[in-house]
Design a protein around this motif. Structure first.
Motif, PDB file in Angstrom:
ATOM      1  N   ASN A  23       1.838 -10.127 -10.501  1.00  0.00           N
ATOM      2  CA  ASN A  23       1.769  -9.251 -11.684  1.00  0.00           C
ATOM      3  C   ASN A  23       3.056  -9.357 -12.493  1.00  0.00           C
ATOM      4  O   ASN A  23       3.037  -9.486 -13.719  1.00  0.00           O
ATOM      5  CB  ASN A  23       1.575  -7.782 -11.270  1.00  0.00           C
ATOM      6  N   GLN A  46       4.164 -13.739  -1.646  1.00  0.00           N
ATOM      7  CA  GLN A  46       4.929 -12.856  -2.533  1.00  0.00           C
ATOM      8  C   GLN A  46       6.074 -12.237  -1.740  1.00  0.00           C
ATOM      9  O   GLN A  46       5.848 -11.661  -0.670  1.00  0.00           O
ATOM     10  CB  GLN A  46       4.044 -11.737  -3.081  1.00  0.00           C
ATOM     11  N   ALA A  48       7.943  -9.840  -3.042  1.00  0.00           N
ATOM     12  CA  ALA A  48       8.032  -8.434  -3.465  1.00  0.00           C
ATOM     13  C   ALA A  48       6.684  -7.993  -4.019  1.00  0.00           C
ATOM     14  O   ALA A  48       6.603  -7.478  -5.142  1.00  0.00           O
ATOM     15  CB  ALA A  48       9.141  -8.275  -4.504  1.00  0.00           C
ATOM     16  N   GLY A  49       5.627  -8.216  -3.228  1.00  0.00           N
ATOM     17  CA  GLY A  49       4.284  -7.840  -3.661  1.00  0.00           C
ATOM     18  C   GLY A  49       4.203  -6.334  -3.884  1.00  0.00           C
ATOM     19  O   GLY A  49       4.734  -5.553  -3.093  1.00  0.00           O
ATOM     20  N   ARG A  50       3.554  -5.961  -4.964  1.00  0.00           N
ATOM     21  CA  ARG A  50       3.504  -4.540  -5.330  1.00  0.00           C
ATOM     22  C   ARG A  50       2.111  -3.969  -5.105  1.00  0.00           C
ATOM     23  O   ARG A  50       1.106  -4.579  -5.426  1.00  0.00           O
ATOM     24  CB  ARG A  50       3.900  -4.378  -6.797  1.00  0.00           C
ATOM     25  N   GLY A  51       2.091  -2.757  -4.540  1.00  0.00           N
ATOM     26  CA  GLY A  51       0.837  -2.038  -4.347  1.00  0.00           C
ATOM     27  C   GLY A  51       0.768  -0.857  -5.298  1.00  0.00           C
ATOM     28  O   GLY A  51       1.617  -0.691  -6.179  1.00  0.00           O
ATOM     29  N   GLN A  52      -0.252  -0.032  -5.104  1.00  0.00           N
ATOM     30  CA  GLN A  52      -0.409   1.151  -5.945  1.00  0.00           C
ATOM     31  C   GLN A  52       0.700   2.160  -5.628  1.00  0.00           C
ATOM     32  O   GLN A  52       1.176   2.224  -4.504  1.00  0.00           O
ATOM     33  CB  GLN A  52      -1.771   1.794  -5.681  1.00  0.00           C
ATOM     34  N   LEU A  66      -3.763 -14.089  -3.379  1.00  0.00           N
ATOM     35  CA  LEU A  66      -2.904 -13.181  -4.139  1.00  0.00           C
ATOM     36  C   LEU A  66      -2.854 -13.697  -5.568  1.00  0.00           C
ATOM     37  O   LEU A  66      -2.350 -14.795  -5.815  1.00  0.00           O
ATOM     38  CB  LEU A  66      -1.491 -13.176  -3.550  1.00  0.00           C
ATOM     39  N   SER A  68      -3.172 -12.680 -10.128  1.00  0.00           N
ATOM     40  CA  SER A  68      -3.263 -11.733 -11.247  1.00  0.00           C
ATOM     41  C   SER A  68      -3.952 -12.426 -12.407  1.00  0.00           C
ATOM     42  O   SER A  68      -3.734 -13.613 -12.643  1.00  0.00           O
ATOM     43  CB  SER A  68      -1.872 -11.276 -11.686  1.00  0.00           C
ATOM     44  N   LYS A 117      -9.889  -1.680   4.868  1.00  0.00           N
ATOM     45  CA  LYS A 117      -9.566  -2.215   3.544  1.00  0.00           C
ATOM     46  C   LYS A 117      -9.351  -3.726   3.621  1.00  0.00           C
ATOM     47  O   LYS A 117      -8.477  -4.194   4.347  1.00  0.00           O
ATOM     48  CB  LYS A 117      -8.307  -1.513   3.029  1.00  0.00           C
ATOM     49  N   GLY A 120      -6.934  -4.950  -2.117  1.00  0.00           N
ATOM     50  CA  GLY A 120      -6.356  -3.921  -2.974  1.00  0.00           C
ATOM     51  C   GLY A 120      -6.110  -4.481  -4.363  1.00  0.00           C
ATOM     52  O   GLY A 120      -5.956  -5.697  -4.540  1.00  0.00           O
ATOM     53  N   MET A 121      -6.073  -3.587  -5.343  1.00  0.00           N
ATOM     54  CA  MET A 121      -5.866  -4.008  -6.743  1.00  0.00           C
ATOM     55  C   MET A 121      -4.812  -3.161  -7.413  1.00  0.00           C
ATOM     56  O   MET A 121      -4.765  -1.940  -7.190  1.00  0.00           O
ATOM     57  CB  MET A 121      -7.139  -3.779  -7.553  1.00  0.00           C
ATOM     58  N   LEU A 122      -4.030  -3.809  -8.227  1.00  0.00           N
ATOM     59  CA  LEU A 122      -3.054  -3.110  -9.052  1.00  0.00           C
ATOM     60  C   LEU A 122      -3.346  -3.494 -10.500  1.00  0.00           C
ATOM     61  O   LEU A 122      -3.035  -4.600 -10.929  1.00  0.00           O
ATOM     62  CB  LEU A 122      -1.639  -3.535  -8.644  1.00  0.00           C
ATOM     63  N   GLY A 140      -5.157  -8.560  -4.315  1.00  0.00           N
ATOM     64  CA  GLY A 140      -4.774  -9.141  -3.027  1.00  0.00           C
ATOM     65  C   GLY A 140      -5.958  -9.054  -2.074  1.00  0.00           C
ATOM     66  O   GLY A 140      -6.369  -7.947  -1.701  1.00  0.00           O
TER      67      GLY A 140
HETATM   68  C1  BTN Z   1      -2.942  -1.581  -3.403  1.00  0.00           C
HETATM   69  O1  BTN Z   1      -1.947  -0.893  -3.114  1.00  0.00           O
HETATM   70  O2  BTN Z   1      -4.007  -1.435  -2.829  1.00  0.00           O
HETATM   71  C2  BTN Z   1      -2.830  -2.619  -4.477  1.00  0.00           C
HETATM   72  C3  BTN Z   1      -2.399  -3.944  -3.945  1.00  0.00           C
HETATM   73  C4  BTN Z   1      -2.345  -5.024  -4.998  1.00  0.00           C
HETATM   74  C5  BTN Z   1      -1.779  -6.310  -4.432  1.00  0.00           C
HETATM   75  C6  BTN Z   1      -1.899  -7.471  -5.380  1.00  0.00           C
HETATM   76  S1  BTN Z   1      -1.438  -8.990  -4.620  1.00  0.00           S
HETATM   77  C7  BTN Z   1      -1.438  -9.798  -6.159  1.00  0.00           C
HETATM   78  C8  BTN Z   1      -0.868  -8.821  -7.177  1.00  0.00           C
HETATM   79  N1  BTN Z   1       0.577  -8.924  -7.241  1.00  0.00           N
HETATM   80  C9  BTN Z   1       1.190  -7.834  -6.786  1.00  0.00           C
HETATM   81  O3  BTN Z   1       2.415  -7.687  -6.703  1.00  0.00           O
HETATM   82  N2  BTN Z   1       0.276  -6.921  -6.428  1.00  0.00           N
HETATM   83  C10 BTN Z   1      -1.065  -7.393  -6.652  1.00  0.00           C
END
Ligand code: BTN
Length: 251
Positions: A23, A46, A48-52, A66, A68, A117, A120-122, A140
């Motif tokens: 993202n 990733q 530093a993958g980011r979640g919600q 993974l 976007s 689960k 997940g989606m951001l 992801g």
């Molecule tokens: C959640 O917390 O459920 C959302 C997770 C989202 C993860 C995906 S992996 C690809 C994209 N890049 C990120 O940093 N986050 C989303």
């Protein structure tokens, strides 16, 4: 995306071995160069993958899907932005259900296999005035990861479910063909069709289940999802409660 490939160039797919967050990379890239609508950044890993809600998103190197996608949905009103989450969730669900049964969408946009689960989606929407200007949809999908950290006790992957590894590019292709198709339907104002399809695939679609909110635990059934994305839960007394994301917990 046949129609609009004629007026814009075809979506690009940028493949990276390792990046902080797809993202974040996509957002930075778009500051320098506008990519065609529907373009994708995918990464094998990733750092530093980011979640919600500011959470991190962890996935083993080279194991999961993974990526976007960017859209420019400037005809969609800000108060209908949940449609983007809905078409993304429907597309993941349909891409995965060719490989296993038991896939549902847990409101608002987690993808579940049974009670676990798998994706997940951001979704990060940028507004301009009263409409959407740009949407970055980060997804992801747990594909070939065989074990998860204790931080993700409820996670499951396709390999754990099916006992065999899966080709991540094939899943991406399956997702994108559906996603572009749903997006076209959205542009053709088939909103109610999308909402109904989403209702049909909801986790806990039928029956009464345990939830809790700021006032404590209760049992309710899903009555509907509003166009704004709010969840309506109905108690056995008939009372209907309305929730934004994170205002209610599925117990
Ligand atoms: C959640 O917390 O459920 C959302 C997770 C989202 C993860 C995906 S992996 C690809 C994209 N890049 C990120 O940093 N986050 C989303």
């Amino acid at each position: 995306m046949d129609n609009y490939q004629e007026k814009e160039s075809a979506p690009r797919i940028i493949r990276l071995d390792e990046i902080g967050s797809t993202n974040g990379y996509l957002r930075e890239h778009l500051r320098k160069e506008k990519l065609p609508e529907g373009s994708v950044v995918m990464a094998g890993f990733q750092t530093a993958g980011r979640g919600q809600q500011g959470n991190t998103w962890e996935a083993g190197p080279g194991k999961n899907l993974l990526f976007s996608v960017v859209l420019y949905p400037d005809c969609i009103p800000a108060n209908r932005q949940f449609l983007i989450s809905q078409i993304a969730a429907l597309s993941v669900k349909e891409a995965l259900e060719r490989r296993t049964d038991g896939i549902t969408v847990k409101w608002p946009n987690d993808i579940y296999w049974k009670d676990k689960k798998i994706c997940g989606m951001l979704v990060e929407n940028d507004l301009m005035g009263a409409t959407l200007f740009r949407s970055i949809i980060g997804i992801g999908i747990n594909v070939n990861q065989t074990a998860f950290t204790p931080h993700a006790p409820n996670a499951v992957s396709l390999v754990q479910i099916t006992g065999k590894t899966h080709d991540r590019e094939e899943i991406l292709d399956a997702f994108l063909s559906r996603f572009y198709g749903y997006y076209l339907r959205l542009l053709q104002e088939k909103e109610e069709e999308i909402r109904e399809a989403y209702r049909q695939v909801l986790y806990r679609k039928n029956g009464y289940h345990p939830y809790s909110d700021a006032d404590g635990p209760f049992t309710a059934r899903i009555r509907d999802i509003e166009p704004t994305g709010h969840l309506l839960l109905q108690l056995k007394s008939g009372e209907v409660r309305r929730y934004a994301f994170k205002e209610v917990i599925y117990r």
